[in-house]
Enzyme design. Structure first.
Site, PDB file in Angstrom:
ATOM      1  N   HIS A 163       3.935 -45.801  70.108  1.00 51.97           N
ATOM      2  CA  HIS A 163       2.892 -44.580  70.295  1.00 51.97           C
ATOM      3  C   HIS A 163       3.364 -43.710  71.167  1.00 51.97           C
ATOM      4  O   HIS A 163       3.808 -44.036  72.448  1.00 51.97           O
ATOM      5  CB  HIS A 163       1.638 -45.622  70.768  1.00 51.97           C
ATOM      6  CG  HIS A 163       0.480 -44.713  70.756  1.00 51.97           C
ATOM      7  ND1 HIS A 163       0.161 -43.679  71.749  1.00 51.97           N
ATOM      8  CD2 HIS A 163      -0.462 -44.435  69.717  1.00 51.97           C
ATOM      9  CE1 HIS A 163      -0.840 -43.305  71.469  1.00 51.97           C
ATOM     10  NE2 HIS A 163      -1.541 -43.515  70.501  1.00 51.97           N
ATOM     11  N   CYS A 220      -9.706 -37.351  72.400  1.00 54.52           N
ATOM     12  CA  CYS A 220      -8.750 -37.642  73.565  1.00 54.52           C
ATOM     13  C   CYS A 220      -8.364 -36.279  74.061  1.00 54.52           C
ATOM     14  O   CYS A 220      -7.829 -35.789  74.941  1.00 54.52           O
ATOM     15  CB  CYS A 220      -7.634 -38.370  73.376  1.00 54.52           C
ATOM     16  SG  CYS A 220      -6.943 -38.357  71.518  1.00 54.52           S
ATOM     17  N   CYS A 221      -7.882 -35.420  72.930  1.00 52.54           N
ATOM     18  CA  CYS A 221      -6.983 -34.078  73.110  1.00 52.54           C
ATOM     19  C   CYS A 221      -7.733 -32.958  73.694  1.00 52.54           C
ATOM     20  O   CYS A 221      -7.211 -32.445  74.680  1.00 52.54           O
ATOM     21  CB  CYS A 221      -6.637 -33.666  71.803  1.00 52.54           C
ATOM     22  SG  CYS A 221      -5.324 -34.766  70.794  1.00 52.54           S
ATOM     23  N   GLY A 276      -2.136 -52.190  77.144  1.00 51.06           N
ATOM     24  CA  GLY A 276      -1.308 -51.674  76.064  1.00 51.06           C
ATOM     25  C   GLY A 276      -1.211 -50.106  76.045  1.00 51.06           C
ATOM     26  O   GLY A 276      -0.442 -49.480  75.329  1.00 51.06           O
ATOM     27  N   GLU A 321       0.570 -43.203  65.348  1.00 49.08           N
ATOM     28  CA  GLU A 321       0.882 -42.192  66.141  1.00 49.08           C
ATOM     29  C   GLU A 321       2.041 -42.294  66.709  1.00 49.08           C
ATOM     30  O   GLU A 321       2.143 -42.017  68.091  1.00 49.08           O
ATOM     31  CB  GLU A 321      -0.202 -42.229  67.145  1.00 49.08           C
ATOM     32  CG  GLU A 321      -1.957 -42.137  66.452  1.00 49.08           C
ATOM     33  CD  GLU A 321      -3.049 -42.037  67.235  1.00 49.08           C
ATOM     34  OE1 GLU A 321      -3.797 -41.052  66.755  1.00 49.08           O
ATOM     35  OE2 GLU A 321      -3.297 -42.543  68.073  1.00 49.08           O
ATOM     36  N   CYS A 360      -2.324 -34.526  72.758  1.00 45.29           N
ATOM     37  CA  CYS A 360      -1.985 -35.480  73.835  1.00 45.29           C
ATOM     38  C   CYS A 360      -0.577 -35.648  74.194  1.00 45.29           C
ATOM     39  O   CYS A 360      -0.264 -35.816  75.254  1.00 45.29           O
ATOM     40  CB  CYS A 360      -2.925 -36.858  73.903  1.00 45.29           C
ATOM     41  SG  CYS A 360      -4.613 -36.528  74.078  1.00 45.29           S
ATOM     42  N   HIS A 395      -8.206 -50.671  76.383  1.00 46.56           N
ATOM     43  CA  HIS A 395      -8.151 -49.620  77.334  1.00 46.56           C
ATOM     44  C   HIS A 395      -8.907 -49.310  78.478  1.00 46.56           C
ATOM     45  O   HIS A 395      -9.234 -48.499  78.932  1.00 46.56           O
ATOM     46  CB  HIS A 395      -8.851 -48.351  76.485  1.00 46.56           C
ATOM     47  CG  HIS A 395      -8.027 -47.846  75.091  1.00 46.56           C
ATOM     48  ND1 HIS A 395      -8.013 -48.373  74.053  1.00 46.56           N
ATOM     49  CD2 HIS A 395      -7.025 -46.776  75.263  1.00 46.56           C
ATOM     50  CE1 HIS A 395      -7.244 -47.907  73.268  1.00 46.56           C
ATOM     51  NE2 HIS A 395      -6.802 -46.625  73.915  1.00 46.56           N
TER      52      HIS A 395
HETATM   53  O1  FUB Z   1      -5.909 -44.463  72.802  1.00 47.28           O
HETATM   54  C1  FUB Z   1      -6.351 -43.394  73.285  1.00 47.28           C
HETATM   55  C2  FUB Z   1      -6.162 -42.123  72.903  1.00 47.28           C
HETATM   56  O2  FUB Z   1      -6.427 -41.983  71.643  1.00 47.28           O
HETATM   57  C3  FUB Z   1      -4.330 -42.024  72.738  1.00 47.28           C
HETATM   58  O3  FUB Z   1      -3.815 -41.304  73.772  1.00 47.28           O
HETATM   59  C4  FUB Z   1      -4.316 -41.143  71.598  1.00 47.28           C
HETATM   60  O4  FUB Z   1      -3.216 -40.926  70.855  1.00 47.28           O
HETATM   61  C5  FUB Z   1      -5.536 -41.482  70.482  1.00 47.28           C
HETATM   62  O5  FUB Z   1      -5.154 -42.774  70.042  1.00 47.28           O
HETATM   63 ZN    ZN Z   2      -5.235 -36.891  71.877  1.00 45.79          ZN
END
Ligand code: FUB
Ligand code: ZN
Length: 652
Positions: free
Chosen positions: A258, A403-404, A201, A310, A328, A151
């Site tokens: 995903h 994240c959300c 990724g 996911e 998200c 990430h």
């Molecule tokens: O991987 C980063 C964030 O965390 C993703 O966008 C969400 O789906 C959660 O997995």
């Molecule tokens: Zn999220």
């Protein structure tokens, strides 16, 4: 009307296509969005949601990690994910849009918090521009060794978006300088010097780099975004759909892997097509959006069928209680859809945006702005044993993987920019929200204000405030796909206007200041059934009214449980205004009954003939003990007490 030389009308929101961009429509300046439904939700976001961010980011360790990376604190890295920094950046982006909308004056404390946290971010950055606290603190600075899961570029993307937002909304340069240093570093590693042939990724940096190009005019960022988009799908990360690496977008027939990763990548591809005019990429975006809507979208606009990865499921694999529908993914769908709406001028993209905003997205935050849902199921059973954790069906104050919540904050804080657009013919209203929208037609300002109690009322009053006086121009209003009937009047007279295939009702005339337009959309509650290939809800219907999807909550309905409820689809639906309930809603009622089948207590399966011959004593049907089923808007569920819930209701 306007006689003086017009000032350029440049909206300070997300997605600002460049001058030569291949867009059909351009975003407009949205001002004074000071009333109505979305104003209420945005106020809660501004007064409760965003202000709680610094405290939550402190207690979850995100800010501590920045101090560790800057060597101004000691201790261990806190949090379980390499993308902890992205929560900080998403919060900064939300705060920046809020400062832009409020003019900053009302938010002195928020501006101070933004400056304080920006300084932490700047301190944590390494001299060559790299920044990721997880790798700096726990991996001894070993970078880019795990592009599949690390990430690093995803976090860079969120940092860039926050910086662009802050610069655009407030003129502040500090965060932009950090972002530019990071982007230049990425360009040196993945771009011009090609030290690494790869991509992240988890897409996100693609769309962010296009925005940075728009903000700075630096072409290298656009080229780098293009490089990343094109390298997906060639097996560089192992060839998995999860990482968007099974096929290049140009060859994909349907969305896969995903859900958030897929949608952020598509937003980046749409941005790229916008700036480069790449027709092949545009065709891929159109094809994938259409396939997603036709086969992989839940009724709430929610996306993602599997908890496991996911990810999207097979076509029509749209489960109920195991619906993933990550908040998200709803945000990402709105981002992608808005780019497509601007690119193509097609109102259908804004149809899905509306459905997603009012349902799959808005359910992600509680009415008080303090609790969140990460996954958004369409059913919770009577005997539900919740396992807690991030994927709980109960609202939570923050998540391990958070994240959300900041994603909700940033979309609500920038929402006014998704409402209207303009082109050389006139102004288009995509979403019905009280506000004042300032577009540009052939270099002259066009100003239209809207007043509405939507989605409770279908009446939208629009008033032309300014526009070219010497020639006709067109006011376009989106007629939602769900809407069975509409009326439009101009200056009190019924107007005949046709609806285009893509969903625009266009009124062309020589407008004068003060001209009034009234649009009335039929909001009668309705039953909706799914394509029979959606096995999980075959034989069921859902209740909708206007853009809202409704659901039953167990405690609202006589007898409490929902698992054995049946709706009598032949009986009329009714609605009731309930100003005291859930912040003020309209409920929908339907006739129903309970139906149990013979069950000897140890085995719930029977010969089909036994089921159809249910003994009368166990079959409470219409005429003998009919129930009134009360449904509330889906976005309000789980705001009173825990319990069962269902969107889809069996008809027999
Ligand atoms: O991987 C980063 C964030 O965390 C993703 O966008 C969400 O789906 C959660 O997995
Ligand atoms: Zn999220």
């Amino acid at each position: 009307m306007s006689h003086s030389k017009p000032t350029p009308l440049v909206p300070a929101g997300p997605v600002r296509p460049g001058r030569g961009a291949a867009v059909a429509l351009r975003p407009v300046v949205a001002a004074d969005v000071t009333g109505g439904f979305w104003h209420g939700r945005r106020e809660v976001n501004a007064r409760v949601g965003i202000p709680q961010g610094p405290r939550l980011l402190e207690s979850a360790g995100n800010l501590h990690n920045l101090r560790l990376a800057a060597h101004t604190a000691r201790g261990a890295f806190r949090g379980d994910y390499p993308f902890m920094d992205s929560d900080v950046y998403k919060w900064l982006e939300a705060a920046a849009w809020r400062l832009g909308a409020s003019g900053g004056a009302a938010d002195v404390e928020l501006a101070a918090q933004v400056d304080r946290i920006t300084a932490l971010v700047a301190d944590a950055q390494q001299p060559d521009g790299y920044l990721n606290t997880w790798f700096q603190v726990t991996k001894d600075g070993r970078r880019y060794e795990d592009l599949r899961w690390g990430h690093e570029l995803y976090c860079a993307g969120h940092l860039i978006q926050a910086a662009v937002a802050h610069h655009r909304a407030t003129g502040g340069k500090e965060l932009l300088e950090v972002a530019v240093r990071f982007a230049d570093h990425l360009d040196s590693v993945f771009g011009r010097d090609k030290q690494i042939d790869g991509f992240d990724g988890h897409p996100e940096v693609e769309t962010a780099l296009v925005e940075l190009y728009r903000e700075t005019g630096e072409r290298r960022y656009l080229d780098l975004a293009g490089y990343f988009v094109e390298r997906h799908g060639h097996g560089l990360l192992g060839g998995e759909a999860y990482c968007q690496d099974r096929l290049p977008l140009r060859d994909q027939e349907n969305v896969e892997g995903h859900a958030v990763r897929q949608l952020y990548l598509l937003a980046g591809a749409a941005d790229l097509a916008t700036e480069t005019g790449d027709r092949g990429l545009l065709a891929a975006c159109e094809r994938l959006w259409a396939a997603m809507v036709a086969t992989k979208t839940h009724i709430t606009g929610g996306l993602g069928a599997h908890h496991d990865e996911e990810d999207f499921g097979d076509p029509f694999e749209l489960p109920n209680e195991r619906a993933y529908c990550e908040t998200c993914a709803a945000v990402a769908s709105v981002h992608f859809g808005w780019r497509m709406a601007l690119l193509t001028g097609d109102a259908r993209y804004s149809d899905l945006i509306e459905r997603t905003l009012f349902n799959g997205f808005l359910a992600g935050v509680s009415l008080d702005g303090e609790r969140w849902l990460y996954v958004n199921p369409l059913q919770v059973r009577d005997g539900h044993a919740d396992t807690g954790g991030d994927q709980s069906a109960r609202r939570t104050r923050w998540f391990r993987c958070a994240c959300c919540p900041p994603n909700v904050m940033r979309l609500l804080a920038s929402l006014e920019h998704y409402i209207a657009s303009s082109d050389s013919d006139g102004l288009q209203i995509h979403q019905y929200a009280t506000g004042r929208y300032v577009g540009e037609v052939a270099g002259e300002p066009v100003i239209v204000s809207a007043h509405t109690d939507y989605p409770w009322s279908g009446v939208v009053r629009l008033s032309v405030e300014d526009g070219p006086a010497d020639r006709p121009w067109t006011l376009s209003l989106r007629i939602p796909q769900w809407c069975a009937g509409h009326r439009i009047s101009v200056a009190g007279q019924d107007a005949a206007a046709t609806v285009s295939e893509s969903g625009w009702l266009r009124v062309e005339r020589r407008w004068a200041p003060g001209d009034e337009v009234t649009l009335e959309l039929d909001m009668a509650p309705r039953l909706v059934a799914a394509d029979p290939r959606v096995d999980s809800v075959r034989g069921c219907v859902a209740l909708e009214r206007g853009p809202l999807v409704y659901c039953l909550e167990g405690f609202d309905n006589p007898g409490g449980g929902l698992d054995d409820i049946v709706i009598d689809a032949a009986r009329p639906l009714a609605e009731e205004s309930r100003p005291e309930l859930l912040g003020g809603v309209i409920t929908v009622t339907a006739a129903g009954y309970r139906r149990t089948v013979p069950n000897d207590g140890w085995w719930p399966y029977r010969a089909p003939a036994d089921l159809t011959r249910t003994p009368a004593a166990q079959h409470t049907g219409p005429g003998d003990g009919a129930l009134v089923l009360t449904a509330v808007p889906y976005y309000t569920w789980a705001n009173r007490q825990d319990g069962s819930m269902r969107v889809w209701i069996p008809t027999r």
